[in-house]
Design an enzyme around this catalytic site. Structure first.
Site, short mmCIF file in Angstrom:
data_model
loop_
_atom_site.label_atom_id
_atom_site.label_comp_id
_atom_site.label_asym_id
_atom_site.label_seq_id
_atom_site.Cartn_x
_atom_site.Cartn_y
_atom_site.Cartn_z
N GLY A 155 0.86 -1.19 0.00
CA GLY A 155 0.00 0.00 0.00
C GLY A 155 0.89 1.23 0.00
N ARG A 156 0.34 2.35 0.49
CA ARG A 156 1.11 3.61 0.46
C ARG A 156 2.43 3.49 1.22
NH1 ARG A 156 -3.93 5.55 1.84
NH2 ARG A 156 -4.92 6.94 0.35
N ILE A 157 2.37 2.93 2.45
CA ILE A 157 3.59 2.91 3.28
C ILE A 157 4.58 1.89 2.73
CG2 ILE A 157 4.50 2.55 5.62
CD1 ILE A 157 1.72 3.50 6.68
N ARG A 178 -2.98 -7.83 -2.56
CA ARG A 178 -4.18 -8.47 -3.13
C ARG A 178 -4.21 -8.29 -4.64
NH1 ARG A 178 -7.56 -6.39 1.42
NH2 ARG A 178 -7.49 -4.55 0.12
N ARG A 238 0.84 -3.79 12.57
CA ARG A 238 0.18 -4.06 13.85
C ARG A 238 0.85 -5.28 14.48
NH1 ARG A 238 -1.27 0.37 13.60
NH2 ARG A 238 -3.38 1.23 13.61
N GLU A 267 0.18 -3.50 23.56
CA GLU A 267 0.98 -2.28 23.67
C GLU A 267 0.58 -1.57 24.94
OE1 GLU A 267 0.70 0.00 20.06
OE2 GLU A 267 1.69 -1.56 18.90
N HIS A 286 5.70 2.27 19.31
CA HIS A 286 4.70 2.65 18.30
C HIS A 286 4.80 4.15 17.95
CE1 HIS A 286 0.54 1.44 16.52
NE2 HIS A 286 1.18 2.27 15.72
N ILE A 287 5.94 4.51 17.36
CA ILE A 287 6.17 5.93 17.03
C ILE A 287 6.18 6.18 15.52
CG2 ILE A 287 7.39 6.49 19.17
CD1 ILE A 287 10.05 6.27 17.53
N GLY A 288 5.61 5.24 14.75
CA GLY A 288 5.64 5.36 13.29
C GLY A 288 5.20 6.73 12.78
C1 DGY Z 1 -1.72 4.32 12.39
O1 DGY Z 1 -2.07 5.49 12.16
O2 DGY Z 1 -2.46 3.36 12.19
C2 DGY Z 1 -0.33 4.12 12.87
O3 DGY Z 1 -0.14 2.86 13.39
C3 DGY Z 1 0.05 5.18 13.87
O4 DGY Z 1 1.44 5.19 14.02
#
Ligand code: DGY
Length: 321
Positions: A155-157, A178, A238, A267, A286-288
């Site tokens: 996907g985008r990420i 998919r 996740r 978490e 969880h600092i993405g």
């Molecule tokens: C989200 O926005 O789903 C990310 O996991 C946050 O970092």
């Protein structure tokens, strides 16, 4: 003017917009509101602005009552929300896609490099005053130039991670998705594979799929067993996508080289989780999406989603399935 509950303090750019139109209460606790209190706080609300750590289910929606028009999640993922329950009650659900792509892709790249080059044990060595000499044989890591990166979920990420690692490190890109991704295939010659083949061929595996019934425990003992012994596994999606006990076993038996996790189950990760004591497992809290730019835009999008829903308009970033 509707009543709105915001489950944590978010950047003011979003809050001020909501407050100019609605009667807003913000939960100021350092931890998420306890369940009982959350159920009470949402009573009579037209909108709830929720975090990925809040369970938004039928009970919560019924506690809010018939005034509830929208749930705006301050996240791109929305696995914490019972979408069907919202649909059954004509409550719109919104998320914040796009604006955290770069921030999260950067964290994935950081984890690839940091886990692959043993940052965790090396930093620990300095902090514990154990650094004695220049060592020819310590903290030997992996190089990435020209190797293979497997993106699970293009996907985008996933695309943004592939772009960085192909452009910067010349990595060959393989992916699962998919559907075929023509842009990834033309931009960086990415090849779509089945998961097993991707795991067998990749030196780095980076997870970018949403959490669904199909992706829960997608990476378990069998899948880890298919990976190369030099492989680095990175998860910014996740925690539930990985069977953590199986990962701890694989790391302790050196079946893969290292893991870099921005997400865990639960978490925060349990104190007793064996992954915590694995030197080759680097864990972030969880600092993405934790950049000022991303969080400001997430706040604006979530506020706009809620404002639209309360006005009876479609959310600009509504989830549809
Ligand atoms: C989200 O926005 O789903 C990310 O996991 C946050 O970092």
């Amino acid at each position: 003017m509707g009543k709105v509950f915001v489950t944590r303090r978010i950047p003011s750019v979003g809050l001020e917009r909501l407050e100019s139109l609605h009667d807003v209460e913000v939960w100021e606790g350092q931890d998420p509101p306890p369940r009982d209190l959350l159920l009470e706080k949402v009573r009579g609300c037209s909108g709830v602005l929720s975090m990925l750590s809040d369970k938004i289910d039928a009970q919560l929606m019924d506690s809010a009552g018939p005034s509830l028009r929208g749930i705006a999640n301050f996240a791109v993922g929305y696995n914490n929300i019972d979408f069907q329950a919202a649909k059954d009650r004509s409550v719109q659900v919104g998320n914040t896609p796009g604006v955290l792509t770069n921030a999260t892709a950067d964290i994935a790249v950081g984890l690839i490099l940091a886990a692959g080059r043993c940052f965790g044990p090396a930093i620990g060595n300095v902090q514990r005053f154990e650094w004695r000499n220049w060592e020819p044989m310590m903290f030997l890591g992996q190089e990435f130039e020209g190797k293979t990166l497997g993106i699970v979920g293009m996907g985008r990420i996933g695309h943004a991670v592939a772009k960085r690692m192909h452009g910067g490190w010349g990595m060959r890109i393989v992916y699962t998705a998919r559907d075929q991704k023509p842009e990834a295939e033309s931009s960086f010659h990415a090849t779509r594979l089945g998961l097993d083949d991707l795991l067998r061929q990749s030196d780095v595996v980076s997870l970018h799929c949403p959490l669904t019934d199909q992706t829960r425990n997608l990476i378990g003992a069998r899948e880890l067993g298919l990976m190369k012994s030099n492989a680095v596994l990175v998860n910014t999606a996740r925690g539930e996508v990985i069977d953590q006990a199986a990962l701890a076993d694989a790391l302790s038996q050196r079946r893969i080289f290292a893991a870099g996790l921005d997400v865990t189950t639960p978490e925060p990760i349990d104190r007793s989780d064996p992954l915590r004591s694995q030197a080759q497992c680097l864990i972030l809290p969880h600092i993405g999406s934790a950049t000022q730019e991303a969080r400001d835009q997430m706040a604006t999008m979530a506020a706009n989603n809620l404002i639209a829903a309360i006005e009876g308009q479609p959310m600009p970033f509504g989830v549809t399935r």
